[in-house]
Design a protein around this motif. Sequence first.
Motif, PDB file in Angstrom:
ATOM      1  N   LYS A   2     -14.407  35.024 -61.355  1.00 40.82           N
ATOM      2  CA  LYS A   2     -13.161  35.091 -62.120  1.00 40.82           C
ATOM      3  C   LYS A   2     -12.968  36.531 -62.593  1.00 40.82           C
ATOM      4  O   LYS A   2     -13.905  37.118 -63.156  1.00 40.82           O
ATOM      5  CB  LYS A   2     -13.245  34.185 -63.339  1.00 40.82           C
ATOM      6  CG  LYS A   2     -13.218  32.711 -63.037  1.00 40.82           C
ATOM      7  CD  LYS A   2     -13.175  32.019 -64.381  1.00 40.82           C
ATOM      8  CE  LYS A   2     -13.345  30.546 -64.251  1.00 40.82           C
ATOM      9  NZ  LYS A   2     -13.399  29.931 -65.581  1.00 40.82           N
ATOM     10  N   VAL A   3     -11.767  37.057 -62.365  1.00 38.04           N
ATOM     11  CA  VAL A   3     -11.489  38.446 -62.731  1.00 38.04           C
ATOM     12  C   VAL A   3     -10.308  38.492 -63.701  1.00 38.04           C
ATOM     13  O   VAL A   3      -9.332  37.758 -63.528  1.00 38.04           O
ATOM     14  CB  VAL A   3     -11.172  39.287 -61.468  1.00 38.04           C
ATOM     15  CG1 VAL A   3     -10.840  40.724 -61.842  1.00 38.04           C
ATOM     16  CG2 VAL A   3     -12.344  39.267 -60.493  1.00 38.04           C
ATOM     17  N   LEU A   4     -10.407  39.358 -64.699  1.00 36.53           N
ATOM     18  CA  LEU A   4      -9.301  39.601 -65.634  1.00 36.53           C
ATOM     19  C   LEU A   4      -8.841  41.045 -65.470  1.00 36.53           C
ATOM     20  O   LEU A   4      -9.669  41.965 -65.435  1.00 36.53           O
ATOM     21  CB  LEU A   4      -9.781  39.370 -67.085  1.00 36.53           C
ATOM     22  CG  LEU A   4      -8.869  39.856 -68.223  1.00 36.53           C
ATOM     23  CD1 LEU A   4      -7.568  39.050 -68.273  1.00 36.53           C
ATOM     24  CD2 LEU A   4      -9.589  39.750 -69.579  1.00 36.53           C
ATOM     25  N   ILE A   5      -7.527  41.242 -65.346  1.00 37.94           N
ATOM     26  CA  ILE A   5      -6.971  42.599 -65.266  1.00 37.94           C
ATOM     27  C   ILE A   5      -6.208  42.849 -66.563  1.00 37.94           C
ATOM     28  O   ILE A   5      -5.476  41.972 -67.033  1.00 37.94           O
ATOM     29  CB  ILE A   5      -6.000  42.726 -64.066  1.00 37.94           C
ATOM     30  CG1 ILE A   5      -6.704  42.355 -62.761  1.00 37.94           C
ATOM     31  CG2 ILE A   5      -5.414  44.129 -63.970  1.00 37.94           C
ATOM     32  CD1 ILE A   5      -5.753  42.070 -61.615  1.00 37.94           C
ATOM     33  N   VAL A   6      -6.359  44.042 -67.137  1.00 34.49           N
ATOM     34  CA  VAL A   6      -5.628  44.376 -68.358  1.00 34.49           C
ATOM     35  C   VAL A   6      -4.551  45.414 -68.029  1.00 34.49           C
ATOM     36  O   VAL A   6      -4.858  46.512 -67.564  1.00 34.49           O
ATOM     37  CB  VAL A   6      -6.582  44.901 -69.456  1.00 34.49           C
ATOM     38  CG1 VAL A   6      -5.791  45.340 -70.690  1.00 34.49           C
ATOM     39  CG2 VAL A   6      -7.601  43.823 -69.832  1.00 34.49           C
ATOM     40  N   GLY A   7      -3.295  45.021 -68.265  1.00 35.61           N
ATOM     41  CA  GLY A   7      -2.172  45.908 -67.993  1.00 35.61           C
ATOM     42  C   GLY A   7      -0.957  45.113 -67.558  1.00 35.61           C
ATOM     43  O   GLY A   7      -1.033  43.887 -67.425  1.00 35.61           O
ATOM     44  N   ILE A  63     -15.224  35.018 -67.715  1.00 35.92           N
ATOM     45  CA  ILE A  63     -14.744  36.035 -66.771  1.00 35.92           C
ATOM     46  C   ILE A  63     -15.951  36.840 -66.279  1.00 35.92           C
ATOM     47  O   ILE A  63     -16.777  37.296 -67.075  1.00 35.92           O
ATOM     48  CB  ILE A  63     -13.729  36.976 -67.467  1.00 35.92           C
ATOM     49  CG1 ILE A  63     -12.515  36.191 -67.993  1.00 35.92           C
ATOM     50  CG2 ILE A  63     -13.314  38.120 -66.549  1.00 35.92           C
ATOM     51  CD1 ILE A  63     -11.644  35.547 -66.965  1.00 35.92           C
ATOM     52  N   ASP A  64     -16.047  37.032 -64.969  1.00 32.52           N
ATOM     53  CA  ASP A  64     -17.190  37.757 -64.402  1.00 32.52           C
ATOM     54  C   ASP A  64     -16.977  39.272 -64.408  1.00 32.52           C
ATOM     55  O   ASP A  64     -17.943  40.038 -64.416  1.00 32.52           O
ATOM     56  CB  ASP A  64     -17.432  37.292 -62.964  1.00 32.52           C
ATOM     57  CG  ASP A  64     -17.747  35.809 -62.925  1.00 32.52           C
ATOM     58  OD1 ASP A  64     -18.829  35.435 -63.401  1.00 32.52           O
ATOM     59  OD2 ASP A  64     -16.900  35.018 -62.458  1.00 32.52           O
ATOM     60  N   LEU A  65     -15.713  39.677 -64.327  1.00 28.40           N
ATOM     61  CA  LEU A  65     -15.427  41.116 -64.297  1.00 28.40           C
ATOM     62  C   LEU A  65     -14.030  41.355 -64.870  1.00 28.40           C
ATOM     63  O   LEU A  65     -13.073  40.677 -64.488  1.00 28.40           O
ATOM     64  CB  LEU A  65     -15.477  41.632 -62.851  1.00 28.40           C
ATOM     65  CG  LEU A  65     -15.173  43.116 -62.667  1.00 28.40           C
ATOM     66  CD1 LEU A  65     -16.304  43.976 -63.235  1.00 28.40           C
ATOM     67  CD2 LEU A  65     -14.959  43.460 -61.190  1.00 28.40           C
ATOM     68  N   THR A  66     -13.923  42.349 -65.766  1.00 31.55           N
ATOM     69  CA  THR A  66     -12.604  42.742 -66.295  1.00 31.55           C
ATOM     70  C   THR A  66     -12.296  44.148 -65.791  1.00 31.55           C
ATOM     71  O   THR A  66     -13.157  45.034 -65.836  1.00 31.55           O
ATOM     72  CB  THR A  66     -12.590  42.698 -67.841  1.00 31.55           C
ATOM     73  OG1 THR A  66     -12.880  41.354 -68.251  1.00 31.55           O
ATOM     74  CG2 THR A  66     -11.239  43.101 -68.399  1.00 31.55           C
ATOM     75  N   VAL A  67     -11.071  44.339 -65.303  1.00 34.40           N
ATOM     76  CA  VAL A  67     -10.644  45.635 -64.772  1.00 34.40           C
ATOM     77  C   VAL A  67      -9.535  46.164 -65.675  1.00 34.40           C
ATOM     78  O   VAL A  67      -8.507  45.496 -65.853  1.00 34.40           O
ATOM     79  CB  VAL A  67     -10.109  45.471 -63.321  1.00 34.40           C
ATOM     80  CG1 VAL A  67      -9.607  46.802 -62.774  1.00 34.40           C
ATOM     81  CG2 VAL A  67     -11.185  44.880 -62.420  1.00 34.40           C
ATOM     82  N   ILE A  68      -9.750  47.341 -66.244  1.00 29.35           N
ATOM     83  CA  ILE A  68      -8.748  47.903 -67.162  1.00 29.35           C
ATOM     84  C   ILE A  68      -7.845  48.851 -66.368  1.00 29.35           C
ATOM     85  O   ILE A  68      -8.306  49.848 -65.814  1.00 29.35           O
ATOM     86  CB  ILE A  68      -9.409  48.688 -68.328  1.00 29.35           C
ATOM     87  CG1 ILE A  68     -10.592  47.894 -68.935  1.00 29.35           C
ATOM     88  CG2 ILE A  68      -8.364  49.059 -69.380  1.00 29.35           C
ATOM     89  CD1 ILE A  68     -10.252  46.585 -69.576  1.00 29.35           C
ATOM     90  N   GLY A  69      -6.537  48.549 -66.336  1.00 31.01           N
ATOM     91  CA  GLY A  69      -5.604  49.374 -65.572  1.00 31.01           C
ATOM     92  C   GLY A  69      -5.029  50.535 -66.354  1.00 31.01           C
ATOM     93  O   GLY A  69      -4.831  51.620 -65.824  1.00 31.01           O
ATOM     94  N   MET A  70      -4.770  50.318 -67.639  1.00 31.10           N
ATOM     95  CA  MET A  70      -3.976  51.274 -68.429  1.00 31.10           C
ATOM     96  C   MET A  70      -4.805  52.301 -69.195  1.00 31.10           C
ATOM     97  O   MET A  70      -5.944  52.046 -69.554  1.00 31.10           O
ATOM     98  CB  MET A  70      -3.176  50.498 -69.482  1.00 31.10           C
ATOM     99  CG  MET A  70      -2.101  49.625 -68.917  1.00 31.10           C
ATOM    100  SD  MET A  70      -1.506  48.537 -70.213  1.00 31.10           S
ATOM    101  CE  MET A  70      -0.595  49.706 -71.222  1.00 31.10           C
TER     102      MET A  70
END
Length: 427
Positions: A2-7, A63-70
């Motif tokens: 499960k992945v979470l993206i922030v942005g 969540i296994d990995l969070t990716v920060i975009g901003m």
Amino acid sequence: MKVLIVGSGGREHAIAWKISKSSKVDKIYCAPGNAGIEEVAECVPIGAMEFERLADFAQENKIDLTVIGMDDPLVGGIVDIFEARGLRVFGPRKNAAVIEGSKAFSKDLMKKYNIPTAAYETFDNAEEAVHYLETASYPIVLKADGLALGKGVLICNSFEEAKEGVRTLMLDKQFGSAGDQIVIEEFLIGREVSVLCFCDGKTIQTMTSAQDHKRAKDGDQGLNTGGMGTFSPSPFYTDEIDAFCKKYIYQSTIDAMRQEGRDFVGVLFVGLILTKDGPKVLEYNARFGDPETQVVLTRMKNDIVDVFEACVDGTLDAVDLQFEDNAAVCVVLASGGYPEKYEKGFEIDGLESFKDKQNYFVFHAGTAKKDKKFVTNGGRVLGVTALGKDLKEARAEAYRATEWISFENKYMRHDIGKAIDEAGSDL
Ligand code: AMP
Ligand code: GLY
């Protein structure tokens, strides 16, 4: 996984799309996301600056990995908060994101480690800055130290303009505390290139090059924007320049950060200018570029989740990063009036034309859903991206695809990638 993206922009839509191609991932969330991102991810109504709530969500939903975009959450220290809770997160910590958050920091770093950049002075006092400007040569560049949505850079042609610029940044505080300190630097001439590098703290892997078009109007006229369009690769970024930059710029930067106890994990975006004296750094960002990401990730061969994990685990040296031998062009469709006043809420037609087409993409930046229909909801509304066998084909196809979309006050530049014509027969 499960992945979470922030942005919530076009960049995050492109990242979400690329993650959706990963064989490892079965669920993607995006906070706060936008109406287009909903097609590949579940959007979660938590703001990008609500670090504790985001971390709660990541914990509760495993969540296994969070990716920060901003940039703002990175500079604000979101990665430190996630790490303190034992959550896996892709992006630099606060003490490394400062490479974007403070221009004075990044200029001092480059000076200390001999990384090529424009000559500069830093000021935290307006009177001293004006005194320095009295005997400077023009044009000259004034930069607010902190984050200013890409708009805190003023190119001044005379002492009067520069004095006015100091007033705008330091006294009128047009960009708030970002202007408490300013950098005054030498004006450089050359072509600009954006190079994004994956970093695991010690190793770097460069992605393919891209070029942005920052001004609002054709012919690089008008105000600075977040970016009106991009192409990739840049024909001006030769193998020779790449070899030079890898050695004297990208690796040196990561080594310097490490030396300073600021290991950089994430994407280092290097804004270069190719001058007659060689490539120099105009700016660093601590994240993917927007709209560079749209033309870079659509050409990337790897499973991006493998690369994110290698960065987090410190095993990037084992990754074989590969890009298609093709080209991509992204044309931003904006609301008429952007980056100044514009209206929103207009219905968008034609999005279905992109469904099931392999070489055409429409990434949403500022859209919303109203009565089940997409409407405009921001300055930059959509980024239409097309792939082609070369830049000329990609450009023709991207412009053809812009015609499929209609909304009131639709505005775009008509010369994205025009510079390609000047590159001549090498293409
Ligand atoms: P930055 O946010 O520092 O990349 O600056 C925004 C834009 O201002 C760049 O993309 C360049 O077009 C321009 N710029 C910044 N620094 C310089 C410089 N030293 N000389 C010429 N143009 C510059
Ligand atoms: N396209 C420039 C940036 O993302 O800062």
